[in-house]
Design an enzyme around this catalytic site. Structure first.
Site, short mmCIF file in Angstrom:
data_model
loop_
_atom_site.label_atom_id
_atom_site.label_comp_id
_atom_site.label_asym_id
_atom_site.label_seq_id
_atom_site.Cartn_x
_atom_site.Cartn_y
_atom_site.Cartn_z
N HIS A 119 34.01 -25.06 -49.92
CA HIS A 119 33.02 -24.02 -49.57
C HIS A 119 33.18 -23.72 -48.08
O HIS A 119 33.05 -24.62 -47.23
CB HIS A 119 31.61 -24.53 -49.87
CG HIS A 119 30.59 -23.44 -49.87
ND1 HIS A 119 30.37 -22.62 -50.97
CD2 HIS A 119 29.78 -23.00 -48.91
CE1 HIS A 119 29.43 -21.75 -50.67
NE2 HIS A 119 29.04 -21.95 -49.43
N ALA A 120 33.47 -22.45 -47.77
CA ALA A 120 33.79 -22.09 -46.37
C ALA A 120 32.66 -22.46 -45.43
O ALA A 120 31.48 -22.43 -45.80
CB ALA A 120 34.03 -20.58 -46.29
N HIS A 161 32.75 -13.26 -41.74
CA HIS A 161 31.44 -13.91 -41.77
C HIS A 161 31.46 -15.21 -40.98
O HIS A 161 30.63 -15.44 -40.10
CB HIS A 161 31.02 -14.19 -43.22
CG HIS A 161 29.70 -14.87 -43.30
ND1 HIS A 161 28.51 -14.20 -43.47
CD2 HIS A 161 29.37 -16.19 -43.18
CE1 HIS A 161 27.51 -15.06 -43.45
NE2 HIS A 161 28.01 -16.28 -43.29
N GLU A 162 32.49 -16.02 -41.25
CA GLU A 162 32.57 -17.33 -40.57
C GLU A 162 32.85 -17.15 -39.09
O GLU A 162 32.29 -17.84 -38.25
CB GLU A 162 33.68 -18.19 -41.21
CG GLU A 162 33.48 -18.53 -42.67
CD GLU A 162 32.11 -19.08 -42.98
OE1 GLU A 162 31.62 -18.86 -44.09
OE2 GLU A 162 31.49 -19.70 -42.09
N HIS A 211 29.86 -16.58 -37.05
CA HIS A 211 29.17 -17.81 -36.62
C HIS A 211 29.82 -18.36 -35.35
O HIS A 211 29.15 -18.72 -34.39
CB HIS A 211 29.24 -18.88 -37.70
CG HIS A 211 28.36 -18.65 -38.88
ND1 HIS A 211 27.01 -18.42 -38.78
CD2 HIS A 211 28.63 -18.62 -40.21
CE1 HIS A 211 26.48 -18.26 -39.97
NE2 HIS A 211 27.44 -18.37 -40.87
N GLU A 266 23.47 -15.46 -39.79
CA GLU A 266 24.21 -15.03 -40.98
C GLU A 266 24.62 -13.56 -40.91
O GLU A 266 25.48 -13.12 -41.67
CB GLU A 266 23.34 -15.25 -42.22
CG GLU A 266 22.98 -16.70 -42.49
CD GLU A 266 24.18 -17.62 -42.47
OE1 GLU A 266 24.02 -18.81 -42.17
OE2 GLU A 266 25.31 -17.15 -42.74
N HIS A 306 24.43 -24.42 -52.35
CA HIS A 306 23.38 -24.65 -51.36
C HIS A 306 22.29 -25.59 -51.86
O HIS A 306 21.56 -26.16 -51.05
CB HIS A 306 22.78 -23.31 -50.94
CG HIS A 306 23.79 -22.44 -50.27
ND1 HIS A 306 24.84 -21.88 -50.97
CD2 HIS A 306 23.94 -22.05 -49.00
CE1 HIS A 306 25.59 -21.20 -50.13
NE2 HIS A 306 25.08 -21.27 -48.93
N TYR A 337 19.95 -15.67 -45.84
CA TYR A 337 20.92 -14.68 -46.28
C TYR A 337 20.21 -13.40 -46.70
O TYR A 337 20.67 -12.29 -46.42
CB TYR A 337 21.74 -15.23 -47.44
CG TYR A 337 22.58 -16.44 -47.05
CD1 TYR A 337 22.31 -17.69 -47.57
CD2 TYR A 337 23.62 -16.31 -46.13
CE1 TYR A 337 23.07 -18.80 -47.20
CE2 TYR A 337 24.38 -17.42 -45.76
CZ TYR A 337 24.10 -18.66 -46.29
OH TYR A 337 24.84 -19.76 -45.92
C1 LIG Z 1 28.41 -26.48 -40.43
C2 LIG Z 1 27.78 -25.40 -41.24
O1 LIG Z 1 27.30 -25.59 -42.34
N1 LIG Z 1 27.76 -24.17 -40.68
C3 LIG Z 1 27.16 -23.02 -41.36
C4 LIG Z 1 26.97 -21.88 -40.37
C5 LIG Z 1 25.84 -22.20 -39.41
O2 LIG Z 1 24.73 -22.44 -39.91
O3 LIG Z 1 26.09 -22.23 -38.18
C6 LIG Z 1 28.11 -22.56 -42.45
O4 LIG Z 1 29.24 -22.28 -42.16
N2 LIG Z 1 27.63 -22.42 -43.72
C7 LIG Z 1 28.50 -22.08 -44.83
C8 LIG Z 1 28.20 -20.71 -45.45
C9 LIG Z 1 29.41 -20.27 -46.28
C10 LIG Z 1 29.24 -18.96 -47.08
C11 LIG Z 1 27.98 -18.94 -47.93
O5 LIG Z 1 27.54 -19.97 -48.40
N3 LIG Z 1 27.46 -17.72 -48.20
C12 LIG Z 1 26.36 -17.62 -49.18
C13 LIG Z 1 25.65 -16.25 -49.11
C14 LIG Z 1 26.52 -15.13 -48.70
C15 LIG Z 1 27.21 -14.38 -49.65
C16 LIG Z 1 27.97 -13.29 -49.25
C17 LIG Z 1 28.04 -12.93 -47.90
O6 LIG Z 1 28.74 -11.85 -47.49
C18 LIG Z 1 27.36 -13.69 -46.95
C19 LIG Z 1 26.61 -14.79 -47.35
C20 LIG Z 1 26.92 -17.82 -50.61
O7 LIG Z 1 28.15 -17.85 -50.71
O8 LIG Z 1 26.11 -17.95 -51.53
C21 LIG Z 1 30.43 -18.83 -48.02
C22 LIG Z 1 30.99 -17.44 -47.88
C23 LIG Z 1 30.16 -16.70 -46.88
C24 LIG Z 1 29.32 -17.73 -46.18
C25 LIG Z 1 27.94 -19.71 -44.33
O9 LIG Z 1 28.86 -19.42 -43.55
O10 LIG Z 1 26.79 -19.21 -44.25
ZN LIG Z 2 27.02 -17.94 -42.76
#
Ligand SMILES: CC(=O)N[C@@H](CC(=O)O)C(=O)NC[C@H](CC1(C(=O)N[C@@H](Cc2ccc(O)cc2)C(=O)O)CCCC1)C(=O)O
Ligand SMILES: [Zn+2]
Length: 621
Positions: free
Chosen positions: A323-324, A353-354, A357, A381, A483, A493
């Site tokens: 999971h990214a 997206h990443e 951050h 986000e 999550h 989100y």
């Molecule tokens: C150390 C740590 O944990 N760091 C935090 C960042 C921080 O808090 O500093 C972090 O990297 N969280 C991971 C998480 C990953 C992703 C995610 O989970 N996305 C949601 C919802 C979504 C869906 C579509 C979209 O376009 C945007 C979001 C899902 O996939 O359901 C997977 C792909 C995209 C973002 C993230 O980057 O938010």
């Molecule tokens: Zn994010």
């Protein structure tokens, strides 16, 4: 280590500032040690690395408890707002407030749930399938109702049901920790990050404004799925089976673009084939993203980022958390992304997206550690997604050679808007319900005996989807979404999906873009970049309405920008749904329009749908 003075006994701001300075130095050291241990575990899931990470978290908790005690010792009367804000953020320490034994139990439950999810690989006839990329690809590309059902069900059986017991204990411990932080339950503690006492009202109002857009898209997509699967599977008046929407959680429908395209072949918007044809690899996708950030005058990814990020799934047999995620190591030097990058448009967007951050981390890295966070989690986000709105435009994709021509007319525009809507509008109910569900568990509204039923009630009510088979309390489908076992809040989100269009609108003005919002590409605009950077530099040093005001000139979060962006498509969807004679929603069967209607219809959920389907099919005989 002088003894901690009694709570509220020291009313001396000079001493408080000295404490804050000392805290900052020590916190950077303690937090970075923990981050490296977590990184080692996430990029190489072994029992040794798990234990190393758990022990490091326990040490960090001792430090946090200690510091909380010191911060509590101050009587803040007469202190400046800033000193108060910094002290308060040190006082509240999450799960670290648990007694040692409960904390260790929680840390082991958390790492165990993370491991189960990240190493889950259902097997069929001797072949085992990872979530990324195997099951993700099946969900994205298969049109076979039963093959999709296999993938959907196998994943839930593998990582959902088995997590139920852990999750039950997790809820108890999270609530115990919340109470130790002066909050009634863990949901209240999560909502406190937003520093408002009406977050549920704010998000409910936003959802009420956005729900009509979703209903239109839902009806349109249901019609297209009816054309593909027929009346045996799709009831045009009812909810859509949850496994045929192109995504394991039905949270993003962009993989249905092929059957939703308003004007077939008019304008290519999926660059996945071009990425493959042009031999893009993960590194080149990351460099292209970084180049966009630099074009705005933002801070480029540092050398350490390129040296130590994990941008591809390792091929040496290691288990990793695919999971990214983006990482701030709290030492002002190390910033990384961990992503099992697939060569697809989806993953190209995820990279932005990443990297959003990382950009936020870089912009606020010189603030006190307690201020190194988003103005609120929704801001964090939104950063990458705002830039991705520009990158995704046909104009920009042509500029970087990923599509070879831009067709500039109304039909091409609708094709483009459809591709974005299938990501952004489809997501809204899911982004909204994920924490409605968990807030309900934490505050006791949803007892353990209804963990799965209440999940499907919300999925039915807000997303208008239904499980492809009867689900029972032997299942625990929520844990099949990262999550939930990963203990990561989600309302951030939903808030981001609203905010990012407000940011986009403002940055486009700053970039001097005057045409329709959906055509805007802020590429190369340092004016837009400066406006964004000035807000990012604030971190969480001020309440989020001040940060919002700094970038858009208003303290109000509003759905209006999102609605403005999609207006041409909303008109199109209404026209199409009327033309097809489709009634929007799944209301008359499943949403108690009048509050008086007995809610037992929700319990009927799947069974009722079966009855309705039988009746519906009869109408085709
Ligand atoms: C150390 C740590 O944990 N760091 C935090 C960042 C921080 O808090 O500093 C972090 O990297 N969280 C991971 C998480 C990953 C992703 C995610 O989970 N996305 C949601 C919802 C979504 C869906 C579509 C979209 O376009 C945007 C979001 C899902 O996939 O359901 C997977 C792909 C995209 C973002 C993230 O980057 O938010
Ligand atoms: Zn994010």
């Amino acid at each position: 280590e002088d003894p901690i003075p009694p709570a509220g006994s020291v009313n001396d701001e000079l001493l408080a500032k000295e404490f804050l300075g000392d805290f900052n130095t020590r916190a950077m050291d303690v937090y970075s040690k923990s981050a490296f241990k977590a990184w080692d575990y996430n990029t190489n899931i072994t029992e040794y690395n798990r234990e190393q990470m758990v022990n490091s978290n326990l040490e960090t908790a001792v430090f946090s408890k200690d510091m909380s005690g010191y911060a509590n010792a101050f009587d803040q009367t007469g202190f400046t707002t800033d000193t108060k804000r910094q002290l308060d953020s040190i006082r509240y320490i999450g799960s670290a407030a648990l007694p040692d034994e409960e904390l260790e139990e929680l840390e082991n439950i958390l790492s165990g749930m993370e491991s189960r999810y990240s190493t889950g690989k259902p097997c069929e006839a001797g072949t085992c399938y990872s979530l990324e990329p195997d099951l993700t690809r099946i969900m994205a590309t298969s049109h076979d109702y039963s093959e999709l059902y296999w993938a959907w069900n196998a994943w839930r059986a593998e990582v959902g049901a088995p997590a139920r017991e852990d999750y039950t204990r997790y809820v108890e411990l999270k609530n115990q920790a919340a109470i130790a932080n002066d909050q009634p339950d863990a949901g209240a503690y999560w909502r406190s990050y937003y520093e408002v006492d009406n977050l549920q009202e704010i998000t409910e109002k936003l959802y009420d404004e956005l729900q009509p857009l979703y209903e239109q898209l839902h009806a349109y997509v249901r019609r297209k799925l009816f054309n593909r699967y027929g009346a045996d599977y799709i009831n045009l008046r009812g909810p859509i089976p949850a496994h045929i929407l192109g995504n394991m959680w039905a949270q993003s429908w962009s993989n249905l673009y092929d059957i939703c395209e308003p004007f077939p072949g008019k304008q290519a918007v999926d660059i996945t084939p071009a990425l493959v044809e042009q031999n893009y690899d993960a590194l080149r996708m990351f460099e292209l993203s970084d180049e966009f950030f630099e074009s705005l005058g933002l801070i480029k990814m540092p050398q350490e980022f390129w040296d130590h990020s994990m941008i591809e799934k390792p091929d040496d047999g290691r288990d990793v958390v695919c999971h990214a995620s983006a990482w701030d190591f709290s030492n002002q030097v190390d910033f990384r992304i961990k992503q099992c990058t697939d060569i697809t448009m989806d993953d190209f967007i995820t990279i932005h997206h990443e990297m959003g951050h990382i950009e936020y981390y870089l912009q606020y890295k010189d603030l006190p550690v307690v201020y190194r966070g988003g103005a609120n989690p929704g801001f964090h986000e939104a950063v990458g997604d705002v830039l991705a709105l520009s990158v995704s435009t046909p104009k920009h994709l042509k500029e970087v050679g990923l599509i070879d021509e831009v067709v500039d007319d109304q039909e091409a525009d609708l094709n483009f808007l459809m591709s974005i809507a299938l990501d952004k509008i489809s997501f809204l109910p899911f982004g909204y319900l994920m924490d409605q569900y968990r807030w309900g568990i934490f505050n006791g509204t949803t007892p353990e005996s209804k963990f799965n039923e209440d999940w499907w009630k919300l999925r039915l009510r807000y997303q208008g989807i239904i499980p492809p088979t009867t689900r029972t309390e032997e299942d625990f489908d929520p844990a099949a979404k990262y999550h939930i076992p990963a203990d990561v809040p989600y309302i951030r989100y939903f808030i981001s999906f609203v905010l990012q269009f407000q940011f986009h609108e403002t940055l486009c003005e700053a970039a001097g873009q005057t045409q329709e919002l959906y055509k805007c590409d802020i590429y190369n605009s340092t004016d837009a970049g400066t406006l964004l950077a000035n807000m990012l530099k604030m971190g969480s040093s001020k309440p989020w309405p001040e940060a919002l005001d700094a970038i858009i000139g208003s303290t109000e979060i509003s759905a209006q920008s999102l609605i403005n962006y999609f207006q041409p498509l909303i008109d199109y969807l209404k026209e199409q749904n009327e033309m097809n004679g489709d009634t929007v929603g799944w209301a008359e069967m499943y949403t108690p329009k009048d509050p008086e209607l007995d809610l037992t219809r929700w319990e009927m959920g799947y069974e009722q749908w079966q009855v309705d389907m039988a009746e519906w099919k009869k109408s085709f005989e």
